[in-house]
Design an enzyme around this catalytic site. Structure first.
Site, PDB file in Angstrom:
ATOM      1  N   ASP A  74      -2.702  19.428  48.329  1.00 34.11           N
ATOM      2  CA  ASP A  74      -2.529  18.658  47.548  1.00 34.11           C
ATOM      3  C   ASP A  74      -2.144  17.562  49.053  1.00 34.11           C
ATOM      4  OD1 ASP A  74       0.086  18.863  48.061  1.00 34.11           O
ATOM      5  OD2 ASP A  74      -0.016  19.937  45.330  1.00 34.11           O
ATOM      6  N   ASN A 143       6.856  22.870  35.176  1.00 36.79           N
ATOM      7  CA  ASN A 143       6.199  22.760  33.931  1.00 36.79           C
ATOM      8  C   ASN A 143       4.577  23.724  34.487  1.00 36.79           C
ATOM      9  OD1 ASN A 143       5.097  22.094  35.299  1.00 36.79           O
ATOM     10  ND2 ASN A 143       4.335  20.127  34.549  1.00 36.79           N
ATOM     11  N   HIS A 145       2.916  24.005  36.756  1.00 32.14           N
ATOM     12  CA  HIS A 145       2.022  23.528  38.005  1.00 32.14           C
ATOM     13  C   HIS A 145       1.605  24.333  39.065  1.00 32.14           C
ATOM     14  CE1 HIS A 145       4.077  20.302  39.608  1.00 32.14           C
ATOM     15  NE2 HIS A 145       4.795  20.960  40.575  1.00 32.14           N
ATOM     16  N   GLU A 150      -2.201  20.128  36.527  1.00 30.26           N
ATOM     17  CA  GLU A 150      -0.802  20.356  36.022  1.00 30.26           C
ATOM     18  C   GLU A 150      -1.358  21.258  34.449  1.00 30.26           C
ATOM     19  OE1 GLU A 150       2.215  18.757  36.274  1.00 30.26           O
ATOM     20  OE2 GLU A 150       2.199  17.204  37.465  1.00 30.26           O
TER      21      GLU A 150
HETATM   22  C1  F6R Z   1       3.671  20.938  46.540  1.00 30.12           C
HETATM   23  C2  F6R Z   1       3.162  20.990  45.653  1.00 30.12           C
HETATM   24  C3  F6R Z   1       3.924  21.220  44.182  1.00 30.12           C
HETATM   25  C4  F6R Z   1       4.528  21.916  44.559  1.00 30.12           C
HETATM   26  C5  F6R Z   1       5.373  21.919  42.928  1.00 30.12           C
HETATM   27  C6  F6R Z   1       7.067  23.064  43.252  1.00 30.12           C
HETATM   28  O1  F6R Z   1       2.046  21.021  47.500  1.00 30.12           O
HETATM   29  O2  F6R Z   1       1.599  21.348  45.171  1.00 30.12           O
HETATM   30  O3  F6R Z   1       2.766  22.594  42.592  1.00 30.12           O
HETATM   31  O4  F6R Z   1       4.330  23.656  45.822  1.00 30.12           O
HETATM   32  O5  F6R Z   1       5.615  21.020  42.881  1.00 30.12           O
HETATM   33  O6  F6R Z   1       8.043  22.029  44.198  1.00 30.12           O
HETATM   34  P1  F6R Z   1       8.820  22.262  44.786  1.00 30.12           P
HETATM   35  O7  F6R Z   1       8.876  23.758  45.195  1.00 30.12           O
HETATM   36  O8  F6R Z   1      10.117  20.500  45.639  1.00 30.12           O
HETATM   37  O9  F6R Z   1       9.762  22.252  44.108  1.00 30.12           O
END
Ligand code: F6R
Length: 258
Positions: A74, A143, A145, A150
């Site tokens: 992303d 959450n 995701h 989401e």
């Molecule tokens: C990042 C992504 C997100 C993260 C998720 C966890 O490319 O796609 O889904 O993997 O938000 O983020 P962290 O690792 O910062 O807790």
């Protein structure tokens, strides 16, 4: 939703450093087994230690990235490659600039494009042209995701522009000077894009991920927890630390340690 025969491997490690070492080991082994492998990569806090370890393996053991192709999950819409909070910049800082990957083989969805929907379609086609993702790294949001899918994201979703939830904006504000600077939308691989990867490794560390990991592994698959849709995949490994693991480490089919 249809039945699943979900039997993930769950590896519980004492610390986040142990998680990083184990996941880097999985990726290093995959690269050595197939030097032209197509990898799916993530940003955020979770993979930082893994990338550090991969850089170390490159420097000290000659782990060769020269034929590896990468696709990131992303990117924030509105942030160009040179923006310090863009995911392209993150990947350069944490991995690409420190290994011998060919920059032209590294792909991150474009945050700036005349037509984001068209750019998203092109991203899907580029993944297909490369032969599909063979090993996908994922983090998980508190959450539930995965990538920026989401809660509520459809199981058949492809790469597309999505709005970020207030929860995700708040969680990611730590990387910006203030929450106001966090972009409100992102371009992200879809759930279906992720499920097409041959093999998936999910990293989760710290107590903030415990509930999401519990739902992803032990609750029935539901759009409310996008990570639970990984139950429709046949080859998922969760590598988590004790703090993220909690009760899961005693469930059936769960292994602890290496
Ligand atoms: C990042 C992504 C997100 C993260 C998720 C966890 O490319 O796609 O889904 O993997 O938000 O983020 P962290 O690792 O910062 O807790």
């Amino acid at each position: 939703m249809t039945e699943t025969t979900f039997a993930p491997t769950v590896l519980v490690q004492p610390t986040a450093a142990d998680v990083a070492q184990q996941v880097a080991g999985v990726f290093a082994q995959a690269i050595r087994a197939k030097p032209s492998i197509v990898l799916g990569l993530a940003t955020g806090g979770s993979p930082v230690g893994t990338y550090r370890e991969l850089v170390r393996l490159h420097e000290q053991s000659g782990l060769d990235f020269s034929n590896v192709t990468t696709f990131n999950l992303d990117e924030y819409v509105g942030l160009g490659a040179e923006h310090p909070q863009s995911f392209r910049y993150f990947m350069r800082t944490h991995l690409f600039d420190h290994v011998n990957v060919d920059p032209s083989r590294t792909h991150v969805p474009p945050g700036v494009a005349d037509d984001i929907a068209e750019a998203a379609d092109r991203y899907e086609r580029a993944i297909d042209r490369a032969g599909g993702i063979e090993l996908q790294l994922l983090g998980i949001g508190s959450n539930g995701h995965i990538a920026f899918n989401e809660p509520g994201s459809p199981r058949d979703s492809q790469t597309r522009e999505v709005s970020l939830t207030p929860e995700t904006i708040a969680a990611n504000a730590r990387f910006f000077d203030s929450p106001d600077q966090v972009p409100r939308s992102a371009i992200t691989m879809g759930i279906a894009t992720i499920l097409r990867a041959k093999r998936i490794v999910v990293i989760a560390t710290g107590p903030a991920k415990r509930a999401a990991i519990g739902r992803a592994i032990a609750s029935p698959p539901s759009l409310d927890c996008p990570a639970s849709l990984l139950q429709y995949h046949r080859d998922v490994t969760f590598v988590i630390d004790h703090e993220a693991g909690h009760a899961e480490s005693t469930s059936d089919g769960v292994r602890s340690g290496n």
